[in-house]
Design an enzyme around this catalytic site. Structure first.
Site, PDB file in Angstrom:
ATOM      1  N   CYS A   1      -8.518 -40.182 -53.728  1.00 36.43           N
ATOM      2  CA  CYS A   1      -8.927 -39.048 -54.560  1.00 36.43           C
ATOM      3  C   CYS A   1     -10.443 -38.869 -54.535  1.00 36.43           C
ATOM      4  CB  CYS A   1      -8.531 -39.282 -56.026  1.00 36.43           C
ATOM      5  SG  CYS A   1      -6.802 -39.650 -56.308  1.00 36.43           S
TER       6      CYS A   1
ATOM      7  N   ARG B   1      -4.860 -39.542 -64.367  1.00 36.57           N
ATOM      8  CA  ARG B   1      -5.056 -40.737 -65.174  1.00 36.57           C
ATOM      9  C   ARG B   1      -5.627 -41.864 -64.314  1.00 36.57           C
ATOM     10  NH1 ARG B   1      -1.765 -45.103 -66.388  1.00 36.57           N
ATOM     11  NH2 ARG B   1      -0.083 -44.177 -65.151  1.00 36.57           N
TER      12      ARG B   1
ATOM     13  N   ARG C   1      -3.083 -41.617 -48.344  1.00 37.39           N
ATOM     14  CA  ARG C   1      -2.813 -40.187 -48.242  1.00 37.39           C
ATOM     15  C   ARG C   1      -3.686 -39.415 -49.226  1.00 37.39           C
ATOM     16  NH1 ARG C   1       1.747 -42.462 -49.627  1.00 37.39           N
ATOM     17  NH2 ARG C   1       2.011 -41.122 -51.467  1.00 37.39           N
TER      18      ARG C   1
ATOM     19  N   THR D   1      -0.383 -46.567 -55.226  1.00 34.65           N
ATOM     20  CA  THR D   1       0.206 -45.284 -54.827  1.00 34.65           C
ATOM     21  C   THR D   1      -0.110 -44.919 -53.383  1.00 34.65           C
ATOM     22  OG1 THR D   1      -1.751 -44.057 -55.578  1.00 34.65           O
ATOM     23  CG2 THR D   1       0.032 -44.426 -57.186  1.00 34.65           C
TER      24      THR D   1
ATOM     25  N   CYS E   1      -6.468 -33.285 -56.564  1.00 37.34           N
ATOM     26  CA  CYS E   1      -7.911 -33.007 -56.412  1.00 37.34           C
ATOM     27  C   CYS E   1      -8.297 -32.621 -54.987  1.00 37.34           C
ATOM     28  CB  CYS E   1      -8.739 -34.203 -56.868  1.00 37.34           C
ATOM     29  SG  CYS E   1      -8.563 -35.687 -55.839  1.00 37.34           S
TER      30      CYS E   1
ATOM     31  N   CYS F   1      -4.805 -36.980 -52.128  1.00 38.73           N
ATOM     32  CA  CYS F   1      -4.277 -36.562 -53.427  1.00 38.73           C
ATOM     33  C   CYS F   1      -4.023 -35.052 -53.420  1.00 38.73           C
ATOM     34  CB  CYS F   1      -5.270 -36.919 -54.529  1.00 38.73           C
ATOM     35  SG  CYS F   1      -4.841 -36.318 -56.155  1.00 38.73           S
TER      36      CYS F   1
ATOM     37  N   CYS G   1     -11.438 -36.635 -59.838  1.00 38.43           N
ATOM     38  CA  CYS G   1     -10.017 -36.276 -59.974  1.00 38.43           C
ATOM     39  C   CYS G   1      -9.588 -36.350 -61.451  1.00 38.43           C
ATOM     40  CB  CYS G   1      -9.157 -37.213 -59.135  1.00 38.43           C
ATOM     41  SG  CYS G   1      -7.391 -36.795 -59.184  1.00 38.43           S
TER      42      CYS G   1
END
Length: 346
Positions: A33, A40, A62, A29, A67, A64, A37
């Site tokens: 995080c 999932r 990038r 992705t 969180c 999140c 966080c």
């Protein structure tokens, strides 16, 4: 240096205490995080660990949106800015003024500062003044001169703060007069250890030293050889089982910066290491890696305050007052213990 298995375990457990130590990046992705966080969990092979948000962002990840790990980076920047303000201040800075200067509400910033630095802003300022007074007393200044040169507005404030050192100011200036220090020179798997303690806490743990080292540091103290003193026995037990070390009190003076570094060292779990940069970032001053190294080297409580768990930024061992071979042995033994082996001392 991040222990990836420990980091993965913390990530799986959504361990909030790990939020201060690293961020988790997901290659599929391209998002990073906090370890806590609520999203999932991805598959292990798609996860990378970085020391902080900036390191992850440099590699194209990038933040999140769930969180918001960048808020942690903002918090650290605010604490670093507050520390600079405190270092430059000539007098005491009130909490509301300090929080306002960095854009936070006072009660929130009190919790944030205490979490990042290990002490409250008020305690940090007390430690700084005490460290300066301690330095001046050590140079031979009178108690009265040291009080005002360190920035105290009245002697009564200094005497209140000095209780946290476990020393009366005049006694400090006289090299520990009226102090009783229990000490012992004991064998360990890592060599001969000098362990010494006042009634307040441990004041010296070092390799290959003897009573003469204490006489130099505390020339007017009463030195009592007593291997059965409770704190000495507790320290020996903690050397065998490092998980016990965090509960042991210490009785040492140092500058405010040294106290911040030593407090952070005690947060390094057995079996793990941190770099000088990691420690500098953790105390909110990422540019202070050299100063961290100096404070690390000045640590008077070896093993219990685990300066041996700090390595160079490139992962190499760096220096150690007890010798590099001993540092290797300590780290290897703690790693085995963390993996479920027997205690270091039987």
């Amino acid at each position: 240096m991040i222990d990836e298995q420990s980091a993965w375990d913390a990530f799986e457990a959504r361990d909030r205490s790990a939020d201060e130590r690293f961020v988790v990046a997901v290659t599929t992705t391209r998002i990073y995080c906090r370890p806590s966080c609520p999203a999932r969990r991805p598959r292990r092979e798609h996860v990378r660990f970085y020391a902080d948000a900036a390191a992850a962002a440099e590699r194209g990840y990038r933040s999140c949106l769930r969180c918001k790990p960048d808020e942690a980076a903002r918090d650290k920047q605010a604490v670093a800015a507050a520390l600079r303000l405190l270092e430059e201040a000539e007098g005491t800075v009130r909490l509301d003024a300090l929080a306002s200067a960095v854009g936070y509400a006072p009660h929130h910033f009190q919790r944030l500062f205490s979490r990042e630095v290990g002490v409250s802003p008020a305690a940090w300022q007390r430690a700084r003044r005490l460290g300066e007074a301690d330095r001046r007393l050590g140079e031979g200044a009178s108690v009265t001169a040291a009080i005002y040169e360190a920035g105290y507005s009245a002697p009564s404030r200094f005497y209140d703060d000095a209780r946290s050192l476990g020393l009366a100011p005049a006694r400090l200036r006289r090299g520990g007069n009226d102090m009783v220090i229990n000490w012992a020179r004991l064998d360990s798997p890592f060599g001969h250890l000098l362990i010494a303690a006042t009634d307040k806490g441990l004041c010296r743990v070092s390799f290959d030293e003897d009573q003469s080292a204490l006489q130099l540091r505390y020339p007017a103290a009463e030195l009592v050889e007593n291997a059965n003193a409770p704190l000495i026995q507790a320290a020996l037990a903690a050397i065998g089982d490092p998980a016990l070390a965090a509960a042991l009190p210490t009785d040492v003076s140092g500058t405010a910066f040294q106290q911040r570094v030593w407090a952070e060292l005690r947060r390094i779990p057995p079996g793990e290491t941190r770099s000088y940069l990691d420690i500098a970032r953790a105390i909110g001053d990422p540019k202070a890696t050299r100063a961290v190294g100096t404070a690390n080297g000045a640590n008077p409580i070896a093993i219990i305050v685990p300066c041996h768990r700090v390595v160079r930024n490139d992962g190499s061992l760096g220096g150690y007052a007890g010798g590099l071979e001993r540092k290797k042995d300590l780290l290897a033994a703690e790693t085995k213990l963390a993996q479920g082996s027997l205690p270091l001392l039987s």
